[in-house]
Design a protein around this motif. Structure first.
Motif, PDB file in Angstrom:
ATOM      1  N   GLY A 286       0.812  -1.211   0.000  1.00 12.88           N
ATOM      2  CA  GLY A 286       0.000   0.000   0.000  1.00 12.88           C
ATOM      3  C   GLY A 286       0.843   1.259   0.000  1.00 12.88           C
ATOM      4  N   ASP A 287       0.582   2.173   0.946  1.00 14.43           N
ATOM      5  CA  ASP A 287       1.292   3.451   0.995  1.00 14.43           C
ATOM      6  C   ASP A 287       2.770   3.305   1.363  1.00 14.43           C
ATOM      7  OD1 ASP A 287      -1.029   4.718   0.327  1.00 14.43           O
ATOM      8  OD2 ASP A 287      -1.527   5.351   2.368  1.00 14.43           O
ATOM      9  N   ARG A 288       3.153   2.157   1.901  1.00 12.40           N
ATOM     10  CA  ARG A 288       4.551   1.927   2.267  1.00 12.40           C
ATOM     11  C   ARG A 288       5.372   1.455   1.064  1.00 12.40           C
ATOM     12  NH1 ARG A 288       4.704  -2.478   5.524  1.00 12.40           N
ATOM     13  NH2 ARG A 288       6.803  -1.957   6.285  1.00 12.40           N
ATOM     14  N   ARG A 289       4.713   1.184  -0.030  1.00  5.61           N
ATOM     15  CA  ARG A 289       5.372   0.645  -1.215  1.00  5.61           C
ATOM     16  C   ARG A 289       6.464   1.590  -1.724  1.00  5.61           C
ATOM     17  NH1 ARG A 289       2.186  -0.383  -6.985  1.00  5.61           N
ATOM     18  NH2 ARG A 289       3.775  -1.742  -7.939  1.00  5.61           N
ATOM     19  N   SER A 290       7.644   1.037  -1.987  1.00  4.76           N
ATOM     20  CA  SER A 290       8.779   1.803  -2.509  1.00  4.76           C
ATOM     21  C   SER A 290       9.133   3.009  -1.641  1.00  4.76           C
ATOM     22  CB  SER A 290       8.520   2.241  -3.959  1.00  4.76           C
ATOM     23  OG  SER A 290       8.677   1.140  -4.830  1.00  4.76           O
ATOM     24  N   THR A 291       8.999   2.834  -0.334  1.00  2.51           N
ATOM     25  CA  THR A 291       9.438   3.867   0.605  1.00  2.51           C
ATOM     26  C   THR A 291      10.408   3.239   1.604  1.00  2.51           C
ATOM     27  OG1 THR A 291       7.731   3.520   2.298  1.00  2.51           O
ATOM     28  CG2 THR A 291       7.161   4.964   0.434  1.00  2.51           C
ATOM     29  N   ALA A 292      11.097   4.087   2.334  1.00  4.00           N
ATOM     30  CA  ALA A 292      12.096   3.613   3.295  1.00  4.00           C
ATOM     31  C   ALA A 292      11.486   2.773   4.406  1.00  4.00           C
ATOM     32  CB  ALA A 292      12.843   4.796   3.887  1.00  4.00           C
ATOM     33  N   ASP A 293      10.172   2.834   4.572  1.00  4.65           N
ATOM     34  CA  ASP A 293       9.507   2.023   5.596  1.00  4.65           C
ATOM     35  C   ASP A 293       9.511   0.541   5.260  1.00  4.65           C
ATOM     36  OD1 ASP A 293       8.933   4.218   7.143  1.00  4.65           O
ATOM     37  OD2 ASP A 293       6.907   4.482   6.347  1.00  4.65           O
ATOM     38  N   ALA A 294       9.840   0.220   3.999  1.00  5.80           N
ATOM     39  CA  ALA A 294       9.782  -1.176   3.558  1.00  5.80           C
ATOM     40  C   ALA A 294      11.065  -1.539   2.809  1.00  5.80           C
ATOM     41  CB  ALA A 294       8.554  -1.391   2.669  1.00  5.80           C
ATOM     42  N   PRO A 295      12.094  -1.994   3.499  1.00  6.83           N
ATOM     43  CA  PRO A 295      13.351  -2.356   2.834  1.00  6.83           C
ATOM     44  C   PRO A 295      13.160  -3.488   1.835  1.00  6.83           C
ATOM     45  CG  PRO A 295      13.635  -2.191   5.223  1.00  6.83           C
ATOM     46  CD  PRO A 295      12.166  -2.150   4.964  1.00  6.83           C
ATOM     47  N   HIS A 296      13.973  -3.468   0.780  1.00  9.45           N
ATOM     48  CA  HIS A 296      13.872  -4.527  -0.223  1.00  9.45           C
ATOM     49  C   HIS A 296      14.314  -5.860   0.381  1.00  9.45           C
ATOM     50  CE1 HIS A 296      14.306  -6.770  -3.966  1.00  9.45           C
ATOM     51  NE2 HIS A 296      13.554  -5.827  -4.515  1.00  9.45           N
ATOM     52  N   PRO A 297      13.659  -6.957   0.010  1.00  7.81           N
ATOM     53  CA  PRO A 297      13.970  -8.247   0.630  1.00  7.81           C
ATOM     54  C   PRO A 297      15.333  -8.827   0.264  1.00  7.81           C
ATOM     55  CG  PRO A 297      12.343  -8.519  -1.111  1.00  7.81           C
ATOM     56  CD  PRO A 297      12.486  -7.040  -0.884  1.00  7.81           C
ATOM     57  N   PHE A 298      15.954  -8.361  -0.840  1.00  8.76           N
ATOM     58  CA  PHE A 298      17.276  -8.917  -1.150  1.00  8.76           C
ATOM     59  C   PHE A 298      18.215  -7.979  -1.895  1.00  8.76           C
ATOM     60  CE2 PHE A 298      14.230 -10.553  -4.344  1.00  8.76           C
ATOM     61  CZ  PHE A 298      14.797 -10.115  -5.535  1.00  8.76           C
ATOM     62  N   VAL A 371      14.351 -21.036  -9.702  1.00  8.29           N
ATOM     63  CA  VAL A 371      14.429 -19.703  -9.107  1.00  8.29           C
ATOM     64  C   VAL A 371      14.901 -19.826  -7.661  1.00  8.29           C
ATOM     65  CG1 VAL A 371      13.160 -17.613  -8.499  1.00  8.29           C
ATOM     66  CG2 VAL A 371      12.571 -18.870 -10.583  1.00  8.29           C
ATOM     67  N   ARG A 372      15.936 -19.115  -7.335  1.00  8.47           N
ATOM     68  CA  ARG A 372      16.452 -19.129  -5.971  1.00  8.47           C
ATOM     69  C   ARG A 372      15.475 -18.434  -5.014  1.00  8.47           C
ATOM     70  NH1 ARG A 372      22.039 -20.317  -6.119  1.00  8.47           N
ATOM     71  NH2 ARG A 372      22.930 -20.122  -8.218  1.00  8.47           N
ATOM     72  N   GLU A 373      15.565 -18.796  -3.753  1.00  8.77           N
ATOM     73  CA  GLU A 373      14.803 -18.114  -2.715  1.00  8.77           C
ATOM     74  C   GLU A 373      15.775 -17.435  -1.748  1.00  8.77           C
ATOM     75  OE1 GLU A 373      12.566 -20.858  -4.709  1.00  8.77           O
ATOM     76  OE2 GLU A 373      13.881 -21.653  -3.143  1.00  8.77           O
ATOM     77  N   THR A 374      15.292 -16.399  -1.105  1.00  6.22           N
ATOM     78  CA  THR A 374      16.088 -15.749  -0.074  1.00  6.22           C
ATOM     79  C   THR A 374      16.153 -16.667   1.146  1.00  6.22           C
ATOM     80  OG1 THR A 374      14.221 -14.681   1.041  1.00  6.22           O
ATOM     81  CG2 THR A 374      15.184 -13.520  -0.857  1.00  6.22           C
ATOM     82  N   PRO A 375      17.081 -16.414   2.058  1.00 10.66           N
ATOM     83  CA  PRO A 375      17.104 -17.204   3.295  1.00 10.66           C
ATOM     84  C   PRO A 375      15.776 -17.181   4.046  1.00 10.66           C
ATOM     85  CG  PRO A 375      19.157 -16.010   3.066  1.00 10.66           C
ATOM     86  CD  PRO A 375      18.264 -15.519   1.965  1.00 10.66           C
ATOM     87  N   ALA A 376      14.976 -16.115   3.823  1.00 13.66           N
ATOM     88  CA  ALA A 376      13.660 -16.022   4.473  1.00 13.66           C
ATOM     89  C   ALA A 376      12.568 -16.726   3.669  1.00 13.66           C
ATOM     90  CB  ALA A 376      13.288 -14.561   4.689  1.00 13.66           C
ATOM     91  N   GLY A 377      12.937 -17.291   2.500  1.00 10.29           N
ATOM     92  CA  GLY A 377      11.984 -18.059   1.722  1.00 10.29           C
ATOM     93  C   GLY A 377      11.264 -17.308   0.619  1.00 10.29           C
ATOM     94  N   ARG A 378      11.640 -16.059   0.350  1.00 23.53           N
ATOM     95  CA  ARG A 378      10.965 -15.290  -0.702  1.00 23.53           C
ATOM     96  C   ARG A 378      11.650 -15.536  -2.047  1.00 23.53           C
ATOM     97  NH1 ARG A 378       8.906  -9.035  -0.260  1.00 23.53           N
ATOM     98  NH2 ARG A 378       8.651  -8.581  -2.475  1.00 23.53           N
ATOM     99  N   PRO A 379      10.895 -15.870  -3.095  1.00 26.08           N
ATOM    100  CA  PRO A 379      11.508 -16.093  -4.406  1.00 26.08           C
ATOM    101  C   PRO A 379      12.236 -14.828  -4.893  1.00 26.08           C
ATOM    102  CG  PRO A 379       9.238 -16.873  -4.392  1.00 26.08           C
ATOM    103  CD  PRO A 379       9.436 -16.104  -3.124  1.00 26.08           C
TER     104      PRO A 379
END
Length: 554
Positions: A286-298, A371-379
């Motif tokens: 939502g509003d947190r998308r592509s903001t510093a509140d939501a770091p990229h998973p990898f 497709v590899r996954e992150t250590p947290a399991g996200r593709p």
């Protein structure tokens, strides 16, 4: 008949000048767009106090001279710069251009409720005062060895205070009439602006130089693609000037054989790069998308961005995309030579090394789908987008292939350049919104000192909702050490010391995953053989001296 030197005669003597920018302008207020096509279109009307000529030398424009410590224009303690304006300049509506307009422009761009796309120009400015009609005093919050950020270059022109008085702060983007039809001091005025299509302009009858511009009208056409623009100048003769012909070298050669136009090229600081989103573009946020509140998973992981870079065959990209008009680069700041870092090497592709690096960091394909996954399991899925352009789509196809070979899933998207570079706060598809994992584009900076440009890596320059998605830190890169070193650059004197800090900032940004540089690009455009006065400028606007252009007589 046009005189041989092209510089004598009545204003408007040479009829119509036709320009084609295949990336169509969407706004004529450069403070509300980071897109080169918008900034350059606006330069036909709006002008700075000083700019850079075709050699990269700073020259006075609306100012009477360039202030320095030696001539008394810059204070001994480097905290103030005083500009003297040329007397007698008027706006295109006939009213006087004064220091109050300059002061207003600073207030407009520095307004905390607004979103100034080129706010880094005003970094460190404490105040701007107009003690009289022809004097502007800029005071900085500390010593400023390079005080030429505000009001210098195509990205920092002067707005008319009277026209934009009601467009401050949050109201800036709502002022359609002002943003589409700016009153300026430049050689032309807007007759009609059809956004993302065409601008028609007329010679400014109040322009300060007698007999200029030579052209009575300008047709500034946008849209299409680089190939159509090149053909329109060099093969069919429909247009006099075609901008940014991002085409394969053999295509340019074939067009030149048409005999009607000439390609012109030069190497400045223009770099084609991949911007890596440091934040998560997942729509579910939502509003947190592509903001510093939501770091990229990898993408903030050094193993990931290093592997992505290692997988790329840059010499092949140069060969297929640019030929002699391209060079491999590992740097954000590739020119001038003094600031081109030698820290990184990136001219050899290493797919196996990239795979091993991801594996060692815990990015593995646990379910066997490739497709590899992150250590947290996200593709490890990447949305990779850019503007619509044949060379860029070729690059996308190759990079997708390489990245999928090392175990990522890559979705490609291309967006109309008019939208992608448009800066519309309401559009989800702009490079400022960055609703993707990877962006590919190129940009550059004015002049030869990269201080302001390097300011685009500062934490507070990230586009975000509260800035109406303006700002040029597209990756949302944020590093306290970077901010501190940039502050040091602002107070450092001496060319060698400044260059050393600039190289260190480049290394910090690239080395910490802000971007993956690809190609140091020569800027290539073309003009009709009947068009005189063109001086390709890689340090400012390409059309910086359009007031001097003229039609060559038969």
């Amino acid at each position: 008949m046009t005189l041989a030197d092209g510089h004598s005669g009545e204003r408007g003597r040479d009829g119509n000048l036709s320009l084609i920018y295949w990336q169509a302008p969407s706004i004529l207020n450069p403070f509300l767009s980071a897109g080169t096509k918008d900034v350059e279109a606006a330069s036909l009307m709006l002008e700075p106090l000083a700019r850079y000529d075709e050699t990269g030398t700073m020259v006075p424009w609306l100012a009477a001279d360039i202030p320095t410590v030696e001539n008394g224009g810059v204070s001994e303690d480097l905290t103030t710069i005083t500009w003297k304006i040329q007397p007698g300049i008027v706006w295109s509506d006939g009213t006087a251009f004064t220091a109050r307009d300059v002061k207003f422009t600073a207030e407009y761009c520095m307004n905390p409720d607004g979103g100034c796309a080129h706010g880094t120009k005003f970094e460190g400015v404490q105040s701007v005062e107009a003690p009289d009609d022809l004097t502007v005093v800029v005071t900085f919050d500390g010593p400023k060895p390079f005080p030429y950020g505000p009001f210098v270059g195509v990205e920092s022109p002067i707005l008319q205070a009277a026209q934009f008085a009601d467009c401050m702060g949050a109201a800036a983007s709502t002022c359609t009439e002002q943003n589409f039809n700016p009153i300026g001091t430049g050689p032309f005025t807007v007759t009609e602006f059809r956004t993302n299509d065409v601008i028609t302009l007329a010679a400014n009858e109040s322009y300060r130089e007698a007999g200029k511009p030579a052209f009575a009208t300008v047709t500034f056409k946008g849209g299409g693609d680089a190939a159509a623009a090149g053909r329109a100048v060099m093969e069919t003769g429909e247009f006099d000037y075609g901008w940014n012909l991002q085409l394969a070298p053999e295509v340019i050669a074939g067009m030149q054989a048409g005999g009607l136009g000439t390609p012109v090229a030069g190497f400045g600081p223009l770099v084609e790069r991949l911007m890596l989103n440091q934040t998560d573009p997942d729509p579910a946020l939502g509003d947190r998308r592509s903001t510093a509140d939501a770091p990229h998973p990898f993408l903030q992981d050094p193993a990931v961005y290093t592997a992505l870079s290692m997988a790329i065959d840059r010499p092949l990209l140069v060969e297929i995309g640019y030929g002699q008009a391209g060079r491999v680069t590992c740097n954000w700041i590739a020119a001038p030579a003094a600031v081109n870092s030698t820290t990184f090497t990136c001219d050899t592709q290493d797919l196996e090394g990239a795979k091993a690096m991801l594996e060692a960091a815990g990015y593995v394909d646990t379910d066997g789908d490739g497709v590899r996954e992150t250590p947290a399991g996200r593709p490890m899925e990447i949305l990779y987008q850019t503007s619509t352009n044949a060379v860029r789509q070729d690059f996308q196809a190759l990079i997708k292939e390489w990245w999928e070979e090392i175990g990522l899933s890559v979705e490609l998207r291309n967006i109309s350049s008019s939208v992608f570079f448009g800066g519309d706060a309401g559009s989800p598809d702009t490079l400022q919104k960055f609703y993707a994992d990877v962006h590919m584009y190129a940009n550059t900076f004015n002049g030869t000192d990269p201080q302001t440009y390097l300011g685009n890596g500062l934490c507070d320059k990230a586009p975000r909702p509260e800035t109406q998605w303006q700002g040029e830190n597209m990756s949302r890169f944020c590093m306290a050490e970077y901010d501190a070193l940039h502050a040091q650059l602002q107070t450092t004197a001496g060319a060698e010391a400044r260059a050393a800090i600039a190289r260190a900032l480049n290394d910090m940004y690239v080395g910490n995953g802000g971007m993956i540089p690809l190609v140091h690009r020569g800027r290539l455009s073309a003009h009709a053989n009947t068009l005189g006065g063109v001086k390709l400028n890689v340090w400012d606007s390409e059309i910086w001296n359009i007031a001097d252009w003229y039609r060559i007589g038969e």
